[in-house]
Design an enzyme around this catalytic site. Structure first.
Site, PDB file in Angstrom:
ATOM      1  N   SER A 224      -9.483   9.392   5.011  1.00 13.92           N
ATOM      2  CA  SER A 224      -9.224   8.614   3.787  1.00 13.92           C
ATOM      3  C   SER A 224     -10.382   8.729   2.815  1.00 13.92           C
ATOM      4  CB  SER A 224      -8.968   7.149   4.148  1.00 13.92           C
ATOM      5  OG  SER A 224     -10.094   6.591   4.814  1.00 13.92           O
TER       6      SER A 224
ATOM      7  N   ASN B   9      -9.138  -0.392   7.222  1.00 14.86           N
ATOM      8  CA  ASN B   9     -10.433  -0.017   7.768  1.00 14.86           C
ATOM      9  C   ASN B   9     -11.426  -1.161   7.607  1.00 14.86           C
ATOM     10  OD1 ASN B   9      -9.697   2.582   8.563  1.00 14.86           O
ATOM     11  ND2 ASN B   9     -10.202   3.471   6.571  1.00 14.86           N
TER      12      ASN B   9
ATOM     13  N   GLY C 195       0.830  -1.202   0.000  1.00 14.42           N
ATOM     14  CA  GLY C 195       0.000   0.000   0.000  1.00 14.42           C
ATOM     15  C   GLY C 195       0.858   1.242   0.000  1.00 14.42           C
ATOM     16  N   ALA C 196       0.825   1.987  -1.087  1.00 17.28           N
ATOM     17  CA  ALA C 196       1.659   3.185  -1.225  1.00 17.28           C
ATOM     18  C   ALA C 196       0.843   4.451  -1.118  1.00 17.28           C
ATOM     19  CB  ALA C 196       2.417   3.141  -2.550  1.00 17.28           C
ATOM     20  N   GLY C 197      -0.223   4.398  -0.299  1.00 16.95           N
ATOM     21  CA  GLY C 197      -0.986   5.597  -0.007  1.00 16.95           C
ATOM     22  C   GLY C 197      -0.324   6.385   1.112  1.00 16.95           C
TER      23      GLY C 197
ATOM     24  N   LYS D 206     -12.667   1.199  16.467  1.00 16.11           N
ATOM     25  CA  LYS D 206     -12.148   1.898  15.285  1.00 16.11           C
ATOM     26  C   LYS D 206     -13.245   2.039  14.226  1.00 16.11           C
ATOM     27  CE  LYS D 206      -9.282   3.716  12.299  1.00 16.11           C
ATOM     28  NZ  LYS D 206      -8.195   2.941  11.675  1.00 16.11           N
TER      29      LYS D 206
END
Length: 306
Positions: A249, A106, A19-21, A179
Site C-alpha cells: 500500500s 494498518n 474504502g474504495a481502494g 501485522k
C-alpha cells in the site's frame, strides 16, 4: 449482485465497506458474490464510476457505491481506509447506524476508532489479504487470512462464505502487533526502492528487512507480540513469499503521488521504541528518507545562490 439502488431510499445492507481502494474493492467484490454489499467512496464521482463498473480480478463488477454523505443504513461496517482517514470514516459509519464497526486498517487505530464511534461497538482486526490497483483495474494477489476480535462472529461468517478465510482471534492485540511488524518491515523498503514485495527476499533489499525486524522485535515483544525472534523473522519472510507479486500500500501511494501511512506505521513505532528506550536507527533512517520523498522539492538554481 445487489439490491436495486434508488437515490431516495438506498435500503439497508448487511455489510458496507468504507474504502474504495484496491483492498476495499477486493473485499466488496467477494462479498457481492454471496449477498448485498455497498461501498463508500471518497467522492460522488468515484462512486459513480464504481456503479458503472470496474475490473476486479479480471471480472467487470458494478458496485452499489455511495459517497460518504449519501451512505445507506448498514448492519455491519468494515473500514478499509488509510489510518489518517480513521475519524472521517468513523463519522460516516456512525451515520449508517450499524450494529458494529470492524476496522481492518494498518497500524494501531482501535483506540481512535472507539473514541470516534462512542457507543457503537467497534474493534480492529487484521488481514493479510493483498491487492493493488492499476488505473481502473484491481489486481488481487492473495486472500491471506483475516482475523477479527471476539464479538464479530457474524462478520467472520459472512467473510468466510465470501471466500475470504476469516476466524475469530481471542488474542487479537498480539495479532495486530504481528501485522504491524510485517508492515514495518515491508512497506518502507518497497516504497523507497519502488519494488514489489517479492524483491525483498533477495539482496540488496533483504538486509534492510532483516535490520528492521531485528530492531522492531524487542519493542513489539515488550508490547505483547507473541512471537520469538526467529518466529518473527519467519513471519515477515513468509508474508513476502506469499505476496511476492503485490505492490504494498505504501508503494502504491508513492507511485500515485499520495501521502503514505509512514506516520501511522514507522513514526508510531519510533514513539514506542522511545518509550522502551530502544534504538531503531534503520527505522528512523527509512522514515526520514520517505518523509523527504513526500515533501515538495526545494531547489534553488545556482544562479540564485549568489
Amino acid at each position: 449482485m445487489s439490491p436495486e439502488r434508488t437515490e431516495e431510499a438506498p435500503g439497508r445492507y448487511p455489510i458496507v465497506v468504507i474504502g474504495a481502494g484496491a483492498l476495499g474493492l477486493t473485499f466488496a467484490a467477494r462479498l457481492a458474490g454471496v449477498g448485498p454489499v455497498a461501498v463508500i467512496a471518497r467522492t460522488e464521482a468515484r462512486a459513480q464510476a464504481l456503479r458503472g463498473g470496474i475490473e476486479v480480478g479480471g471480472q467487470s463488477i458494478s458496485f452499489d457505491a455511495f459517497a460518504a454523505g449519501d451512505a445507506p443504513r448498514a448492519d455491519h461496517v468494515i473500514m478499509l481506509v488509510k489510518a489518517g482517514d480513521t475519524e472521517a470514516a468513523a463519522r460516516t459509519a456512525c451515520a449508517m447506524h450499524p450494529q458494529a464497526v470492524l476496522s481492518l486498517q494498518n497500524g494501531l487505530v482501535e483506540e481512535r476508532l472507539r473514541e470516534a464511534l462512542g457507543a457503537v461497538r467497534s474493534g480492529q482486526g487484521v488481514t493479510t489479504a493483498a491487492a493493488w490497483r492499476d488505473g481502473d483495474r484491481v489486481v488481487p494477489v492473495g486472500l491471506g487470512e483475516t482475523l477479527v476480535p471476539p464479538g464479530f462472529e457474524a462478520v467472520a461468517e459472512q467473510l468466510s462464505q465470501a471466500g475470504l478465510p476469516t476466524r475469530v482471534e481471542p488474542e487479537i492485540y498480539a495479532a495486530r502487533l504481528a501485522k504491524l511488524l510485517v508492515n514495518l518491515a515491508i512497506n518502507p523498503v518497497t516504497a523507497l526502492f519502488r519494488v514489489p514485495n517479492g524483491a525483498l527476499a533477495a539482496p540488496p533489499y533483504r538486509s534492510y528487512v532483516e535490520a528492521l525486524v531485528r530492531e522492531a522485535w524487542p519493542v513489539l515483544r515488550a508490547e505483547g507480540l507473541a512471537l520469538d525472534a526467529a518466529a518473527a523473522k519467519k513471519r515477515v519472510f513468509d508474508v513476502i513469499a506469499g505476496t511476492a507479486e503485490n505492490r504494498s500500500s505504501m508503494l502504491q501511494d508513492v507511485l500515485a503521488g499520495r501521502p503514505t501511512e509512514i506516520g501511522a506505521l514507522t513514526v508510531a513505532f519510533l514513539a514506542l521504541a522511545a518509550r522502551h528506550r530502544a534504538d531503531a536507527p534503520t527505522h528512523a533512517a527509512l522514515c526520514h528518507l520517505l518523509r523527504l520523498s513526500e515533501a515538495p522539492p526545494q531547489f534553488t538554481p545556482a544562479s540564485q545562490q549568489r
